[in-house]
Design a protein around this motif. Structure first.
Motif, short mmCIF file in Angstrom:
data_model
loop_
_atom_site.label_atom_id
_atom_site.label_comp_id
_atom_site.label_asym_id
_atom_site.label_seq_id
_atom_site.Cartn_x
_atom_site.Cartn_y
_atom_site.Cartn_z
N GLY A 113 -3.94 4.85 2.10
CA GLY A 113 -3.96 5.53 0.83
C GLY A 113 -2.97 6.76 1.14
O GLY A 113 -2.04 6.56 1.90
N SER A 114 -3.37 7.55 0.08
CA SER A 114 -2.10 8.73 -0.17
C SER A 114 -2.48 9.94 0.30
O SER A 114 -2.29 10.97 0.21
N TYR A 115 -3.71 10.05 1.14
CA TYR A 115 -4.37 11.16 1.63
C TYR A 115 -3.24 11.89 2.42
O TYR A 115 -3.24 13.18 2.35
N GLN A 116 -2.56 11.32 3.45
CA GLN A 116 -1.37 12.09 4.36
C GLN A 116 -0.59 12.73 3.38
O GLN A 116 -0.01 13.80 3.59
N ILE A 117 -0.07 11.94 2.21
CA ILE A 117 0.97 12.50 1.33
C ILE A 117 0.41 13.70 0.50
O ILE A 117 1.40 14.62 0.45
N GLU A 146 -8.34 6.80 -6.56
CA GLU A 146 -8.58 5.74 -5.54
C GLU A 146 -7.51 5.70 -4.79
O GLU A 146 -7.95 5.23 -3.49
N GLN A 147 -6.22 6.06 -4.77
CA GLN A 147 -5.44 6.00 -3.58
C GLN A 147 -5.69 7.20 -2.60
O GLN A 147 -5.67 6.96 -1.50
N SER A 177 0.93 -0.98 -0.02
CA SER A 177 -0.06 -0.17 0.17
C SER A 177 0.70 1.22 -0.08
O SER A 177 0.56 2.33 -0.63
N ARG A 178 1.98 1.22 0.57
CA ARG A 178 2.95 2.39 0.75
C ARG A 178 3.69 2.65 -0.59
O ARG A 178 3.75 3.91 -1.02
N VAL A 179 3.91 1.57 -1.20
CA VAL A 179 4.51 1.71 -2.54
C VAL A 179 3.59 2.16 -3.38
O VAL A 179 3.70 3.07 -4.46
N ASP A 180 2.06 1.71 -3.48
CA ASP A 180 1.04 2.24 -4.49
C ASP A 180 0.74 3.62 -4.07
O ASP A 180 0.64 4.34 -5.19
N LEU A 191 3.72 5.73 -5.70
CA LEU A 191 3.57 5.61 -7.27
C LEU A 191 2.44 6.32 -7.84
O LEU A 191 2.67 7.06 -8.84
N HIS A 192 1.39 6.50 -7.30
CA HIS A 192 0.25 6.93 -7.61
C HIS A 192 -0.56 8.04 -6.64
O HIS A 192 -1.72 7.60 -6.37
#
Length: 334
Positions: A187-191, A179-180, A167-170, A173-174
């Motif tokens: 997911g990527s909300y924090q990023i 979706e992320q 999940s961290r890699v996905d 990358l995206h």
């Protein structure tokens, strides 16, 4: 208080060399202690904390110190054998097959930490510290290449086998995919919110204590660097990195000045550990590498990290003091 006590008690850092295998046992015990039932605590997929009743501690932060003691002593004792080259491939002098044992063992242990605790950060730091100290001990670039390839293989396998790592890699990358971004866990909300925070800080920032850094999850710990980016801007972030650079460079200068081989390895290993920790945190926040969940030394919330890094800098001071002592005059009068 602990740092002061260490300066008083540890008059000669070379004493640590005599207890190298004791340090190894303590380091591995601390590293694997979160797997204990009842006291081990799992949060967001990673099991890296111990519940001690009044709060939690992160034993991996202290494990890095004990393992640095062991690595420095072991590599100092075996540096000549490990420096012997084998076949030459593409301009690199590869080590002999029989000398690959130590790096294979450390790789297995680091992969074990990744598999059992789902902790990419500690596993990566543990293995990178050993490879860096191995390079300092032998001077052979082939060890770095072997280390990078070995960990990359392990990380790829782990990302495919374990959802937490994958999940961290996905998310890396995206990060801006819908979706992320909307995924509830991993997911990527924090990023993304961290990147928006950095962007809103601009060159000079919104002002210390201003802005809205708390919108980003864990803005006071994992994402403290993004919070400061919003408040202090790019200028403030570069100033913070310069302070880290001064501390880390001082550690490497100490390693170059000290004549004792054990002290040279220990100082370089400790300085590299701090530098690597800063790189992985800043790299994760700025999308250079996947997030690892490590703490920013001296800044991120977490008493374990703060105490461990104070002890690290104290050890560097002790070694620096030894390096700057004048050499005894051995010339005799005629």
């Amino acid at each position: 208080v602990l740092a002061t006590a260490l300066v008083i008690v540890l008059r000669d850092y070379r004493t640590l060399r005599r207890f190298s295998y004791v340090c190894m046992v303590i380091g591995l015990a601390l590293l694997l202690s979160p797997m204990l039932p009842v006291v081990g605590v799992e949060t967001l997929g990673a099991r890296i904390w111990l519940n001690i009743g009044v709060g939690t501690i992160q034993p991996g932060e202290f494990a890095k110190l004990f393992l640095a003691f062991f690595f420095a002593a072991y590599l100092f004792d075996h540096r000549d054998q490990l420096a012997v080259g084998g076949k030459k491939v593409l301009g690199l002098q590869l080590p002999r097959i029989k000398d690959l044992g130590p790096i294979i063992i450390v790789w297995i242990v680091s992969m074990g930490v990744l598999v059992l605790e789902h902790d990419l950060g500690t596993s990566l730091m543990f293995f990178a510290m050993f490879v860096a100290m191995l390079y300092v001990a032998t001077g052979r670039k082939s060890w770095i290449l072997i280390g990078v390839l070995a960990f990359a293989v392990g990380a790829v396998i782990a990302s495919a086998m374990f959802p937490h790592v994958g999940s961290r890699v996905d998310a890396w990358l995206h990060p801006f995919s819908n979706e992320q971004f909307t995924k509830e866990v991993g997911g990527s909300y924090q990023i993304v919110t961290g990147i928006f925070g950095l962007a809103s800080g601009g060159l000079l920032g919104t002002g210390l204590g201003q802005g809205h850094p708390a919108i980003t999850p864990f803005s006071w710990s994992d994402y403290i660097y993004a919070s400061l980016g919003e408040e202090l801007g790019l200028v403030g972030l570069l100033a913070v990195l310069m302070v880290y650079l001064i501390i880390i460079a001082s550690g490497f200068i100490t390693a170059m000045k000290i004549r004792d081989g054990f002290g040279k390895l220990l100082a370089s290993g400790l300085a590299f550990t701090m530098g690597f920790q800063v790189f992985t945190v800043v790299g994760g926040i700025t999308l250079v590498i996947p997030l690892t969940g490590m703490t920013m030394p001296y800044m991120a919330a977490g008493g374990s990290s703060l105490i461990a890094n104070f002890m690290l800098s104290t050890l560097l001071l002790i070694i620096s003091n030894a390096a700057n002592k004048p050499e005894p005059d051995t010339t005799s009068e005629t």
